[in-house]
Design an enzyme around this catalytic site. Sequence first.
Site, mmCIF file in Angstrom:
data_model
loop_
_atom_site.group_PDB
_atom_site.id
_atom_site.type_symbol
_atom_site.label_atom_id
_atom_site.label_comp_id
_atom_site.label_asym_id
_atom_site.label_seq_id
_atom_site.Cartn_x
_atom_site.Cartn_y
_atom_site.Cartn_z
ATOM 1 C CB ILE A 126 16.434 -7.297 -16.309
ATOM 2 C CG1 ILE A 126 17.771 -8.284 -16.136
ATOM 3 C CG2 ILE A 126 16.561 -6.051 -17.203
ATOM 4 C CD1 ILE A 126 18.395 -8.612 -17.513
ATOM 5 C CB ALA A 167 13.744 -6.770 -19.333
ATOM 6 N N GLY A 197 14.969 -11.580 -21.432
ATOM 7 C CA GLY A 197 15.866 -12.632 -21.176
ATOM 8 C C GLY A 197 16.955 -12.293 -21.929
ATOM 9 C CG ASP A 239 25.389 -14.702 -18.622
ATOM 10 O OD1 ASP A 239 25.375 -15.137 -17.396
ATOM 11 O OD2 ASP A 239 24.943 -13.501 -18.842
ATOM 12 C CG HIS A 269 18.491 -7.862 19.501
ATOM 13 N ND1 HIS A 269 17.158 -8.238 19.054
ATOM 14 C CD2 HIS A 269 18.200 -6.994 20.670
ATOM 15 C CE1 HIS A 269 16.248 -7.140 19.454
ATOM 16 N NE2 HIS A 269 16.961 -6.391 20.435
#
Lengths: 512, 549
Positions: free
Chosen positions: A216, A307, A309, A356, A492
């Site tokens: 983040i 930021a 966590g 989470d 390619h």
Amino acid sequence: MARRVLALAATAAALRPLLPKRSRVTTRAALTMHDYDYDVIIVGCGVGGHGAALHARSQGLKTCVLSGGDVGGTCVNRGCVPSKALLAASGRVREMSDDDHLASMGISTNGVSFDREGVAKHAEQLVNKVRGGLEGSLGRLGVDLVPKFGVYKEPHVLDVGNGETMTAQDIILAPGSVPFVPPGVEVDGETVYTSDEGLELKHVPEYCAIIGSGIIGLEFADVYTALGAECTVIEALPKLMPAFDREIAKTAERLLLTNRGVDYRTNVFASKVTPGKIGEKPVIIEMIDATTKEHVETLEVDACMVATGRVPNTKKLGLEEAGIEAPRGFVQVNDKMQVLDKPDGDVIPHLYCIGDANGIQMLAHTASTQGVSAIENICGRTHVVDHESIPAACFTHPEVAQVGLDEDAAAERAEKEGFELGKAVSHFRANSKALAEGEGDGIAKVLFRRDTEQILGVHIIGLHAADLIQECANAKAAGTTVRDLAFTTHTHPTLSEVIDGAFKECVGMHSH
Amino acid sequence: MRLAALWCGASALVVRQQPTRRRLRIAPRMAVSEIAMPALSSTMTSGRVVSWLVGKGDKVEAGDPVMVVESDKADMEVESFEEGYVAAIVVDEGSDADVGVAVGYLAETAEEAAAFEPGAAPAAAAPAAAAAPAGDAPESVSVTMPALSSTMTSGTIVSWLKNVGDKVEAGDPVMVVESDKADMEVESFDEGYVASILVDEGSEADVGAVVALLAPDEASIAEVAAFGAPGAAAAAPAPAPAPAPAPAAAPAASSSSSGWVATPGATTATPKARKLAKSKNLDLATVAGTGRFGRVTEADVEQALGIAKPKKVELVPAVAGEAAAPLGSVPMTGMQQAIAKNMEATLSVPVFRVTKTVATDAFDALYQKLKPDGVTVSALLAKACAIALVKTPLINAAYGASGTIDYNDHVNVAQAVALDGGLITPTLRDADKLSLTDLSAAWKDLVGKARSGSLKPEEYQTGTFTISNLGMFDVAQFDAILPPGQGAILAIASSKVVPIPMPGAALGVGLQKQMTVTITCDHRIISGADAAAFLKDFAAAVENPQSLV
């Protein structure tokens, strides 16, 4: 078994009043099921809850999602989605401001300007569109979306406020997470803020501090520097970008920070952050050494992005009251996503937790995968998520992406399990497509077992790394060997040939 | 990436690696050069000579493999950096040597090689220093451009990861080098302090060339820097920091637009400002900050160092967020001072102004039609002026100080462009002769250069007539000040839709787009009738724009 499930699913709608609602339960259990409002209730409507609900419907389960008024959750409203909009807009500003780069391709511009409000609006509109799509898909598939908060009472039962309860055969907790704000940091949402407010892009600071060098923090540094701000990154750990493989972090440090005039401090805590007032006073950040706890520096900046966590959003879930221990808020689960009453404890029947909140891997797509997995287990088909094969990406310019073990962890495993670690690196600078874009920075690194030739981890920094990692994640999940991969054909000229080069190098072949 | 990574996991291959480490003394060069044990990975501290590929007396070309070394990761062929004759092999096959230690010697000629006795050499490791003449050269270690691939002959330094004065440990990455295939971080094999950087970021150096010098300790940094720099003139990369034009005592905290007084001891300057000041040895406390809260920005440091770059400019007024408007006395830039001087000089010129309304419906329609071909409004206006100037050459003339009317044989139309903090007049030369597309292309080019500050004098000082166009800013009418050395300037305001009497239309009223233009002329040579004639021709060209194509 599978066939029966399918057949029932196809006819479930027509036969619902007459039939047991679920196919996997025994006949006896099925008879008792009429008592519940739903087959499954999902608490939380983020990407995890949404993924679980979609899969539940595909299995014919009567499904309800309690959104708590937050349809889309963090990812859609305050995370992945708006940040991608900001990164897309600011990335274009960065490209169009890079006169040397453009000139090398024969392009000149009359300068670039941007309208901050316009950029912010792009993010807002994207959020609305994606949220609308998510909500629409639930409705279309017949999921009941209820804007209430669910609090766990006991197996099968949720308190939804005002003394009302809702019941289901199985309950999936998917409450997500909220930004973690370290003690001493005062967030005012204007000059000191987390990603929740930062994504609204209320202003572009001249000089901004970013606490935390995780994904983040790096993405915000990317946005801010593209829009002309200067940044200082403050990391509490001794090394920058702890989430990245060490070698990738070194390259990222150069490409994403040093080259952009971003400086950083490591092993330093922002011990006190006092908000400022736009135009009147700056934000004051006092820093202490992480080891000695002594004051090392005070910074004055226009804005401070926190930021550091995220923490589980599980405080109001009623877990404690129900006797479920969740250390630091993390709901303990087994590998079937079933909730345990404490670390390594007993399974709470009919209760699952995904995303989470269980803290296994805080990524939106992991939550969704866990949601699907939980539904599989609910349907009686044992399913375990292979977390090590789930890729992660950081959408800076260039992007960083990874799957599996980093080199330190791979070396440790090699040592422990007694196999030889193989490693191959290829370079974007040797790739025609990257050179055509004038974006030759970056590397791709493949770590593999020399004995089985299976992938342990892949780490990429470079143009479109987030798209390139998928092939590697699929290969890792399927156990495809690097030798087999080296003999596959890559289009390619595409960036995928960077990966091709690394696979070939793994087995001693040449790609150029 | 780290240099070492190239070879990891490639043990199946024999990779060629050149001895990247060369401990050079700056002063008297030895006639015999070392073949040193190279570091083949960042963790390698010693290596075993698996086999010698050459013997004493053999001729070696630069790039020839001379030995195979076994490191902790792989066996590798090691190439020679230089050509010569193998004078001695001092570490036998199967024996170990520490990284950096001489394992063999190369002599320049076969004779020298034959006569060479290793014992006589300023040989192995430490004795080298002792044996070397203790001349004036301070001891130092050279950082050289390594060969990152067997085909690499030179490399570009993408960035320095250390600054002068920084401490370097063995194994620390010091620079990023771009080769033909990859960017690599190159680590130092020695410890020391960066005394001087001889090859700047973005510059190229041949493989083996010395790109920086390390001093053994902090105290000898200056000595090494002074001795090692190529030529005395270049020895001072930072000629005693230019006296800051800012008031002598202008600590950053003294004042700011918000009235904020910085916390004592706090870091307030931006990272780029700090980095630049550090590299130029400039004390930030002496720099006046113009950023928010009196913050010192990179531009402030450049200003203080006298190296202010022309600022990158956004021609469109950008929404700059809540940037505080500057308050108080702010020193003018060089460009702003020049403008002020030029403007004051015009006070001695007697001028008059004539205004005319011009219909623009047809002009706008033509522009919309030609826009896809890259034609710009600026080019169209310049063309219209050029046509009118050709018809009234006096407007294109200038007053000669010695009492002449100086007619110009070129029609060079300058147009004012606002820059952040200034104004410049890029000039479309021979606007009467060039096509609209050529003019448009030329204009884009000029604006780009104006923005980057790279206009040449002939591109902004050769105007014979100037246009000042505020059409995009919704202004009703204005007049411009005559630039020195020109006879006239045309001020062009925005076009607006106005009702006009139109026989035959409903109610006898029709709508027309109009703009107001005002010409300012030097009355010493130009009279009102000339100005009116010019405006008539200009209006005709705009109102019947096919004549422009």
